[in-house]
Design a protein around this motif. Structure first.
Motif, PDB file in Angstrom:
ATOM      1  N   TYR A   1       0.836  -1.202   0.000  1.00 43.03           N
ATOM      2  CA  TYR A   1       0.000   0.000   0.000  1.00 43.03           C
ATOM      3  C   TYR A   1       0.875   1.257   0.000  1.00 43.03           C
ATOM      4  CZ  TYR A   1      -3.555   3.353   1.498  1.00 43.03           C
ATOM      5  OH  TYR A   1      -4.401   4.436   1.572  1.00 43.03           O
ATOM      6  N   ASN A   2       1.864   1.282   0.895  1.00 43.79           N
ATOM      7  CA  ASN A   2       2.748   2.443   0.970  1.00 43.79           C
ATOM      8  C   ASN A   2       3.567   2.604  -0.306  1.00 43.79           C
ATOM      9  OD1 ASN A   2       1.949   3.180   3.585  1.00 43.79           O
ATOM     10  ND2 ASN A   2       3.427   1.780   4.526  1.00 43.79           N
ATOM     11  N   LEU A   3       4.030   1.482  -0.865  1.00 36.22           N
ATOM     12  CA  LEU A   3       4.827   1.548  -2.092  1.00 36.22           C
ATOM     13  C   LEU A   3       3.994   2.066  -3.259  1.00 36.22           C
ATOM     14  CD1 LEU A   3       7.374   1.002  -3.723  1.00 36.22           C
ATOM     15  CD2 LEU A   3       6.646  -1.391  -3.945  1.00 36.22           C
ATOM     16  N   CYS A   4       2.804   1.527  -3.412  1.00 33.43           N
ATOM     17  CA  CYS A   4       1.936   1.997  -4.510  1.00 33.43           C
ATOM     18  C   CYS A   4       1.627   3.477  -4.363  1.00 33.43           C
ATOM     19  CB  CYS A   4       0.635   1.191  -4.534  1.00 33.43           C
ATOM     20  SG  CYS A   4       0.842  -0.573  -4.848  1.00 33.43           S
ATOM     21  N   GLY A   5       1.311   3.870  -3.150  1.00 29.09           N
ATOM     22  CA  GLY A   5       0.970   5.272  -2.911  1.00 29.09           C
ATOM     23  C   GLY A   5       2.114   6.212  -3.231  1.00 29.09           C
ATOM     24  N   VAL A   6       3.328   5.846  -2.842  1.00 26.90           N
ATOM     25  CA  VAL A   6       4.460   6.739  -3.085  1.00 26.90           C
ATOM     26  C   VAL A   6       4.818   6.760  -4.572  1.00 26.90           C
ATOM     27  CG1 VAL A   6       6.383   5.115  -2.733  1.00 26.90           C
ATOM     28  CG2 VAL A   6       6.648   7.499  -2.079  1.00 26.90           C
ATOM     29  N   LEU A   7       4.608   5.656  -5.271  1.00 26.27           N
ATOM     30  CA  LEU A   7       4.850   5.650  -6.719  1.00 26.27           C
ATOM     31  C   LEU A   7       3.904   6.611  -7.430  1.00 26.27           C
ATOM     32  CD1 LEU A   7       5.473   1.840  -7.359  1.00 26.27           C
ATOM     33  CD2 LEU A   7       7.155   3.687  -7.548  1.00 26.27           C
ATOM     34  N   PHE A   8       2.632   6.591  -7.045  1.00 27.41           N
ATOM     35  CA  PHE A   8       1.690   7.550  -7.625  1.00 27.41           C
ATOM     36  C   PHE A   8       2.074   8.978  -7.248  1.00 27.41           C
ATOM     37  CE2 PHE A   8      -1.472   3.926  -7.659  1.00 27.41           C
ATOM     38  CZ  PHE A   8      -1.555   3.852  -9.042  1.00 27.41           C
ATOM     39  N   GLN A   9       2.527   9.166  -6.020  1.00 31.15           N
ATOM     40  CA  GLN A   9       2.932  10.493  -5.560  1.00 31.15           C
ATOM     41  C   GLN A   9       4.092  11.033  -6.386  1.00 31.15           C
ATOM     42  OE1 GLN A   9       3.771  10.640  -1.338  1.00 31.15           O
ATOM     43  NE2 GLN A   9       4.857  12.574  -1.493  1.00 31.15           N
ATOM     44  N   LEU A  10       4.985  10.144  -6.809  1.00 33.10           N
ATOM     45  CA  LEU A  10       6.146  10.539  -7.610  1.00 33.10           C
ATOM     46  C   LEU A  10       5.819  10.651  -9.098  1.00 33.10           C
ATOM     47  CD1 LEU A  10       8.872   8.354  -5.859  1.00 33.10           C
ATOM     48  CD2 LEU A  10       8.710  10.853  -5.800  1.00 33.10           C
ATOM     49  N   GLY A  11       4.570  10.390  -9.468  1.00 32.15           N
ATOM     50  CA  GLY A  11       4.169  10.462 -10.868  1.00 32.15           C
ATOM     51  C   GLY A  11       4.503   9.232 -11.672  1.00 32.15           C
ATOM     52  N   GLU A  12       4.871   8.140 -11.003  1.00 28.92           N
ATOM     53  CA  GLU A  12       5.187   6.882 -11.684  1.00 28.92           C
ATOM     54  C   GLU A  12       3.889   6.092 -11.883  1.00 28.92           C
ATOM     55  OE1 GLU A  12       8.090   5.972 -12.774  1.00 28.92           O
ATOM     56  OE2 GLU A  12       9.494   7.325 -11.783  1.00 28.92           O
ATOM     57  N   GLN A  13       3.046   6.584 -12.813  1.00 26.04           N
ATOM     58  CA  GLN A  13       1.709   6.027 -12.972  1.00 26.04           C
ATOM     59  C   GLN A  13       1.737   4.551 -13.381  1.00 26.04           C
ATOM     60  OE1 GLN A  13      -0.825   8.005 -12.214  1.00 26.04           O
ATOM     61  NE2 GLN A  13      -2.461   6.513 -12.587  1.00 26.04           N
ATOM     62  N   GLU A  14       2.576   4.222 -14.347  1.00 20.58           N
ATOM     63  CA  GLU A  14       2.620   2.848 -14.829  1.00 20.58           C
ATOM     64  C   GLU A  14       3.084   1.886 -13.734  1.00 20.58           C
ATOM     65  OE1 GLU A  14       4.703   0.223 -18.423  1.00 20.58           O
ATOM     66  OE2 GLU A  14       4.796   2.408 -18.432  1.00 20.58           O
ATOM     67  N   LYS A  15       4.136   2.262 -13.043  1.00 21.39           N
ATOM     68  CA  LYS A  15       4.616   1.420 -11.944  1.00 21.39           C
ATOM     69  C   LYS A  15       3.582   1.349 -10.827  1.00 21.39           C
ATOM     70  CE  LYS A  15       9.590   2.103 -12.604  1.00 21.39           C
ATOM     71  NZ  LYS A  15      10.845   2.616 -11.972  1.00 21.39           N
ATOM     72  N   GLY A  16       2.909   2.459 -10.576  1.00 22.84           N
ATOM     73  CA  GLY A  16       1.873   2.466  -9.551  1.00 22.84           C
ATOM     74  C   GLY A  16       0.733   1.529  -9.890  1.00 22.84           C
ATOM     75  N   ASN A  17       0.313   1.556 -11.164  1.00 18.92           N
ATOM     76  CA  ASN A  17      -0.769   0.651 -11.593  1.00 18.92           C
ATOM     77  C   ASN A  17      -0.367  -0.819 -11.416  1.00 18.92           C
ATOM     78  OD1 ASN A  17      -2.348   2.848 -12.310  1.00 18.92           O
ATOM     79  ND2 ASN A  17      -1.747   2.781 -14.473  1.00 18.92           N
ATOM     80  N   SER A  18       0.856  -1.150 -11.803  1.00 14.16           N
ATOM     81  CA  SER A  18       1.336  -2.526 -11.640  1.00 14.16           C
ATOM     82  C   SER A  18       1.405  -2.907 -10.170  1.00 14.16           C
ATOM     83  CB  SER A  18       2.718  -2.679 -12.277  1.00 14.16           C
ATOM     84  OG  SER A  18       2.675  -2.409 -13.665  1.00 14.16           O
ATOM     85  N   CYS A  19       1.792  -1.959  -9.360  1.00 13.25           N
ATOM     86  CA  CYS A  19       1.877  -2.199  -7.922  1.00 13.25           C
ATOM     87  C   CYS A  19       0.493  -2.491  -7.338  1.00 13.25           C
ATOM     88  CB  CYS A  19       2.498  -0.983  -7.243  1.00 13.25           C
ATOM     89  SG  CYS A  19       2.708  -1.146  -5.461  1.00 13.25           S
ATOM     90  N   VAL A  20      -0.518  -1.735  -7.776  1.00 12.30           N
ATOM     91  CA  VAL A  20      -1.874  -1.946  -7.262  1.00 12.30           C
ATOM     92  C   VAL A  20      -2.405  -3.309  -7.681  1.00 12.30           C
ATOM     93  CG1 VAL A  20      -4.246  -1.103  -7.307  1.00 12.30           C
ATOM     94  CG2 VAL A  20      -2.372   0.511  -7.129  1.00 12.30           C
ATOM     95  N   LEU A  21      -2.071  -3.725  -8.891  1.00 13.06           N
ATOM     96  CA  LEU A  21      -2.476  -5.067  -9.327  1.00 13.06           C
ATOM     97  C   LEU A  21      -1.901  -6.130  -8.392  1.00 13.06           C
ATOM     98  CD1 LEU A  21      -2.099  -4.756 -13.216  1.00 13.06           C
ATOM     99  CD2 LEU A  21      -4.229  -4.996 -11.904  1.00 13.06           C
ATOM    100  N   ARG A  22      -0.662  -5.925  -7.967  1.00 13.08           N
ATOM    101  CA  ARG A  22      -0.040  -6.871  -7.029  1.00 13.08           C
ATOM    102  C   ARG A  22      -0.713  -6.775  -5.664  1.00 13.08           C
ATOM    103  NH1 ARG A  22       1.040 -10.093  -4.220  1.00 13.08           N
ATOM    104  NH2 ARG A  22       2.972 -11.247  -3.787  1.00 13.08           N
ATOM    105  N   LEU A  23      -1.047  -5.553  -5.253  1.00  9.82           N
ATOM    106  CA  LEU A  23      -1.714  -5.360  -3.971  1.00  9.82           C
ATOM    107  C   LEU A  23      -3.081  -6.023  -3.947  1.00  9.82           C
ATOM    108  CD1 LEU A  23      -1.961  -4.063  -1.156  1.00  9.82           C
ATOM    109  CD2 LEU A  23      -2.665  -1.939  -2.285  1.00  9.82           C
ATOM    110  N   GLU A  24      -3.770  -6.034  -5.089  1.00 15.39           N
ATOM    111  CA  GLU A  24      -5.097  -6.650  -5.149  1.00 15.39           C
ATOM    112  C   GLU A  24      -5.068  -8.114  -4.745  1.00 15.39           C
ATOM    113  OE1 GLU A  24      -8.180  -4.674  -8.216  1.00 15.39           O
ATOM    114  OE2 GLU A  24      -6.506  -5.750  -9.155  1.00 15.39           O
TER     115      GLU A  24
END
Length: 220
Positions: free
Chosen positions: A175-198
């Motif tokens: 959760y923290n990793l996905c959130g910080v990736l989105f915060q840094l503007g890393e949208q693609e990495k953030g999306n992949s991270c959320v898929l893993r979080l799911e």
């Protein structure tokens, strides 16, 4: 301590060697001459034996047992669970006076500092805990969160990645990793991270989708 332990047997050997020389030669004068150094060596042997005993006693009496330190920590941790932050903080510092390498006490001091809004102190304590126990995923996650709170999101990414690598099912770290990736503007990495979080926590993943507006085509 190791060198001291070698002295008594060496002195015994030296005394025996002098006595043997005196007996073999059979000269009274030489035997008398050998008495003085043998007396000195005997006195030295006694002193070294006393020094070794005192060193052992100091170690035994001056250092509390690990059982005592653990009991002290457990009692202090209960204060933290009850929300008595100041009391827990004093107790954890006390634990560290007895055992500066007690990683859990450093971790708890970091969590107390986070709760008090002292992000720099939290990072300092959690960094020590992470150094002492580098495979403790919860500590890595807490350190990453502290870095985010301190406005250092880029530094938090590798720490949180380490946490998820150590414990792939640790939902708060994802959760923290996905959130910080989105915060840094890393949208693609953030999306992949959320898929893993799911796969670990659908509820936390859904909350991130709501906050960051992840595309429905990529995040159903």
């Amino acid at each position: 301590r190791f060198i001291l332990s070698l002295v008594p047997p060496l002195l015994f050997v030296l005394c025996a060697y002098l006595d043997r020389i005196a007996r073999d030669i059979g000269k009274l004068q030489l035997a008398r001459l050998s008495f003085a150094p043998r007396s000195v060596l005997a006195a030295a042997l006694i002193l070294f034996t006393l020094a070794e005993g005192l060193a052992s006693a100091k170690t035994s009496w001056g250092t509390p047992s690990s059982t005592f330190v653990r009991f002290y920590y457990d009692e202090t941790h209960e204060e933290l669970r009850r929300g008595n932050l100041e009391e827990a903080q004093r107790g954890m510092r006390g634990v560290l006076t007895f055992d500066p390498r007690f990683a859990a006490a450093h971790r708890d001091l970091g969590m107390i500092a986070l709760a008090q809004g002292s992000n720099d102190d939290a990072i300092r304590s959690l960094s020590v805990a992470a150094w002492l126990e580098p495979r403790w995923a919860d500590v890595q996650n807490s350190l990453g969160f502290a870095l985010i709170q301190a406005g250092r999101p880029a530094e938090a990414v590798p720490v949180l990645e380490r946490a998820t690598a150590l414990e792939p099912n640790l939902a708060p770290a994802w959760y923290n990793l996905c959130g910080v990736l989105f915060q840094l503007g890393e949208q693609e990495k953030g999306n992949s991270c959320v898929l893993r979080l799911e796969r670990v926590s659908p509820e936390l993943a859904q909350s991130l989708k709501t906050v960051f507006g992840a595309p429905s085509s990529e995040l159903p």
